[in-house]
Design a protein around this motif. Structure first.
Motif, PDB file in Angstrom:
ATOM      1  N   GLY A 277      12.357  16.098  -7.722  1.00  0.00           N
ATOM      2  CA  GLY A 277      12.829  15.048  -6.822  1.00  0.00           C
ATOM      3  C   GLY A 277      11.662  14.387  -6.117  1.00  0.00           C
ATOM      4  O   GLY A 277      11.261  13.272  -6.480  1.00  0.00           O
ATOM      5  N   PRO A 278      11.089  15.043  -5.097  1.00  0.00           N
ATOM      6  CA  PRO A 278       9.941  14.451  -4.401  1.00  0.00           C
ATOM      7  C   PRO A 278       8.765  14.168  -5.330  1.00  0.00           C
ATOM      8  O   PRO A 278       8.124  13.124  -5.227  1.00  0.00           O
ATOM      9  CB  PRO A 278       9.583  15.520  -3.357  1.00  0.00           C
ATOM     10  N   TRP A 279       8.484  15.101  -6.267  1.00  0.00           N
ATOM     11  CA  TRP A 279       7.379  14.883  -7.206  1.00  0.00           C
ATOM     12  C   TRP A 279       7.679  13.689  -8.108  1.00  0.00           C
ATOM     13  O   TRP A 279       6.816  12.829  -8.331  1.00  0.00           O
ATOM     14  CB  TRP A 279       7.159  16.134  -8.055  1.00  0.00           C
ATOM     15  N   HIS A 280       8.886  13.616  -8.630  1.00  0.00           N
ATOM     16  CA  HIS A 280       9.268  12.495  -9.481  1.00  0.00           C
ATOM     17  C   HIS A 280       9.091  11.172  -8.743  1.00  0.00           C
ATOM     18  O   HIS A 280       8.522  10.209  -9.284  1.00  0.00           O
ATOM     19  CB  HIS A 280      10.742  12.619  -9.910  1.00  0.00           C
ATOM     20  N   PHE A 281       9.581  11.142  -7.526  1.00  0.00           N
ATOM     21  CA  PHE A 281       9.536   9.913  -6.735  1.00  0.00           C
ATOM     22  C   PHE A 281       8.103   9.491  -6.434  1.00  0.00           C
ATOM     23  O   PHE A 281       7.734   8.320  -6.595  1.00  0.00           O
ATOM     24  CB  PHE A 281      10.307  10.124  -5.427  1.00  0.00           C
ATOM     25  N   ALA A 282       7.267  10.443  -6.022  1.00  0.00           N
ATOM     26  CA  ALA A 282       5.893  10.123  -5.638  1.00  0.00           C
ATOM     27  C   ALA A 282       5.072   9.653  -6.835  1.00  0.00           C
ATOM     28  O   ALA A 282       4.364   8.637  -6.770  1.00  0.00           O
ATOM     29  CB  ALA A 282       5.241  11.341  -4.986  1.00  0.00           C
ATOM     30  N   VAL A 283       5.137  10.388  -7.942  1.00  0.00           N
ATOM     31  CA  VAL A 283       4.340  10.043  -9.124  1.00  0.00           C
ATOM     32  C   VAL A 283       4.825   8.735  -9.740  1.00  0.00           C
ATOM     33  O   VAL A 283       4.022   7.881 -10.146  1.00  0.00           O
ATOM     34  CB  VAL A 283       4.388  11.187 -10.151  1.00  0.00           C
ATOM     35  N   LYS A 284       6.137   8.558  -9.809  1.00  0.00           N
ATOM     36  CA  LYS A 284       6.682   7.307 -10.352  1.00  0.00           C
ATOM     37  C   LYS A 284       6.201   6.106  -9.539  1.00  0.00           C
ATOM     38  O   LYS A 284       5.805   5.071 -10.093  1.00  0.00           O
ATOM     39  CB  LYS A 284       8.205   7.364 -10.343  1.00  0.00           C
ATOM     40  N   THR A 285       6.206   6.245  -8.216  1.00  0.00           N
ATOM     41  CA  THR A 285       5.764   5.153  -7.346  1.00  0.00           C
ATOM     42  C   THR A 285       4.310   4.784  -7.623  1.00  0.00           C
ATOM     43  O   THR A 285       3.959   3.597  -7.706  1.00  0.00           O
ATOM     44  CB  THR A 285       5.930   5.554  -5.871  1.00  0.00           C
ATOM     45  N   MET A 286       3.444   5.783  -7.798  1.00  0.00           N
ATOM     46  CA  MET A 286       2.029   5.508  -8.043  1.00  0.00           C
ATOM     47  C   MET A 286       1.830   4.886  -9.424  1.00  0.00           C
ATOM     48  O   MET A 286       0.999   3.982  -9.584  1.00  0.00           O
ATOM     49  CB  MET A 286       1.215   6.800  -7.931  1.00  0.00           C
ATOM     50  N   LEU A 287       2.567   5.333 -10.419  1.00  0.00           N
ATOM     51  CA  LEU A 287       2.435   4.760 -11.755  1.00  0.00           C
ATOM     52  C   LEU A 287       2.841   3.295 -11.770  1.00  0.00           C
ATOM     53  O   LEU A 287       2.195   2.463 -12.437  1.00  0.00           O
ATOM     54  CB  LEU A 287       3.281   5.550 -12.761  1.00  0.00           C
ATOM     55  N   ILE A 288       3.883   2.974 -11.040  1.00  0.00           N
ATOM     56  CA  ILE A 288       4.315   1.582 -10.949  1.00  0.00           C
ATOM     57  C   ILE A 288       3.236   0.737 -10.280  1.00  0.00           C
ATOM     58  O   ILE A 288       2.977  -0.404 -10.683  1.00  0.00           O
ATOM     59  CB  ILE A 288       5.652   1.487 -10.184  1.00  0.00           C
ATOM     60  N   LEU A 289       2.586   1.286  -9.271  1.00  0.00           N
ATOM     61  CA  LEU A 289       1.509   0.574  -8.598  1.00  0.00           C
ATOM     62  C   LEU A 289       0.377   0.250  -9.567  1.00  0.00           C
ATOM     63  O   LEU A 289      -0.290  -0.779  -9.444  1.00  0.00           O
ATOM     64  CB  LEU A 289       0.975   1.422  -7.431  1.00  0.00           C
ATOM     65  N   TYR A 290       0.181   1.117 -10.563  1.00  0.00           N
ATOM     66  CA  TYR A 290      -0.872   0.896 -11.552  1.00  0.00           C
ATOM     67  C   TYR A 290      -0.385   0.089 -12.759  1.00  0.00           C
ATOM     68  O   TYR A 290      -1.067   0.017 -13.773  1.00  0.00           O
ATOM     69  CB  TYR A 290      -1.445   2.235 -12.016  1.00  0.00           C
TER      70      TYR A 290
END
Length: 333
Positions: A277-290
């Motif tokens: 949950g938190p890991w999915h959300f955090a990593v997904k957000t950073m990947l989108i930023l890139y």
């Protein structure tokens, strides 16, 4: 009444993390086409890179077991290497059921199999966490410093101000972030309250303190430092190599991997099973930023987290079987 309270407490410790992690995952994947993921797994994904990442995930846990011995030896607590490594494998698997229970699980295994003092072992775990936290703070600072130009370039090229970007963060996104922060703070407060209970028992205080100060008594400091660096390097490679499994992330480079690794490591502070949950959300957000598309980012975090969690389960099963063949020390009680 006390038994009822313990029963309720156990239920809450198991259910609340599952509910929190499940709620975040539901919000993230509520409109997701799960049928399409079969094509990714069996048609587009490069599994060789995933398999190549497995040894680093195993070594990270094994190195943690070997490092643990460095803090136990100065206190006169002798544990076998096989028991130490198996206790680490089992602790990670146990934390999938009840978050953070793994620290107590591995200390209990050493107590039962090798007669190691539980309070002293727990104290060394506190030492480990302190060392790992300091290292992660240093890595976080480095990651931010290295990638500041990336963020600056992103905002310059798009003509987007930081305040505008923050304004684009959805209401649901803010809610998830705030809830995760509140839960993390609540968990920290809960642990502090638990520690006050331990502090009422003199021998446990003494054991914890001896474990904490054991770091300055470590005989081979260079080895301890080398093992610490090896642990986190293996964790990073275990994660970074999965970038090459997917076309959408294979070109991102080590800087993106480092930033998303740090953000994901911070996110798992929220007590959910393996950070789900938190890991999915955090990593997904950073990947989108890139620059990774939303669906591609969802594919990545779902598959990578699921596969790596299965590896933790397999290592836990192996540890359980292996421990059944390890003769218990005559000192254990």
């Amino acid at each position: 009444m006390t038994a009822i309270r313990r029963y309720i407490s156990t239920i809450l410790r198991v259910c609340l993390p599952l509910i929190l992690g499940g709620a975040i995952l539901y919000w993230m994947y509520r409109d997701f086409d799960f049928a399409s993921i079969r094509g990714i797994i069996f048609g587009e994904m490069n599994w060789w890179w995933m398999l190549l990442s497995f040894p680093f995930g195993i070594l990270a846990q094994a190195f943690r077991g070997w490092r643990w011995r460095q803090t136990l030896d100065p206190m006169g607590e002798k544990a076998r290497q096989s028991t130490l490594v198996c206790s680490i494998f089992a602790s990670y698997a146990a934390s999938l059921v009840i978050p953070r229970i793994g620290e107590f699980t591995r200390c209990g295994i050493l107590k039962r199999w090798d007669g190691v003092s539980f309070p002293k072992a727990l104290g060394t775990v506190v030492t480990e966490r302190a060392v790992d936290t300091l290292l992660m703070l240093a890595v976080t600072a480095i990651a931010i410093g290295i990638n500041l130009p990336v963020f600056d370039s992103f905002f310059s090229r798009t003509g987007t101000r930081i305040d505008f970007f923050i304004g684009q963060f959805s209401t649901a996104g803010w809610i998830v972030t705030i809830v995760c922060g509140i839960v993390a703070c609540g968990f920290i407060m809960f642990m502090l309250r638990r520690m006050t209970v331990y502090n009422k028992v003199r021998d446990i205080i003494n054991g914890l303190w001896q474990g904490i100060i054991s770091l300055r008594k470590v005989k081979n400091v260079p080895l301890f430092i080398a093992l610490t660096l090896a642990i986190w390097l293996c964790y990073f490679l275990h994660y970074y190599l999965t970038f090459f499994c997917f076309e959408a992330t294979s070109h991102l480079g080590i800087n993106c991997a480092l930033v998303s690794f740090v953000v994901g490591s911070i996110a798992v502070i929220v007590p959910t099973p393996n950070g789900a949950g938190p890991w999915h959300f955090a990593v997904k957000t950073m990947l989108i930023l890139y620059g990774v598309a939303d669906n591609e980012a969802l594919y990545f975090v779902l598959i990578v987290h699921t596969v790596q969690t299965l590896l933790v389960v397999l290592l836990g099963i192996y540890a359980t079987i292996r421990l059944s063949f390890i003769k218990k020390s005559t000192l254990s009680k």
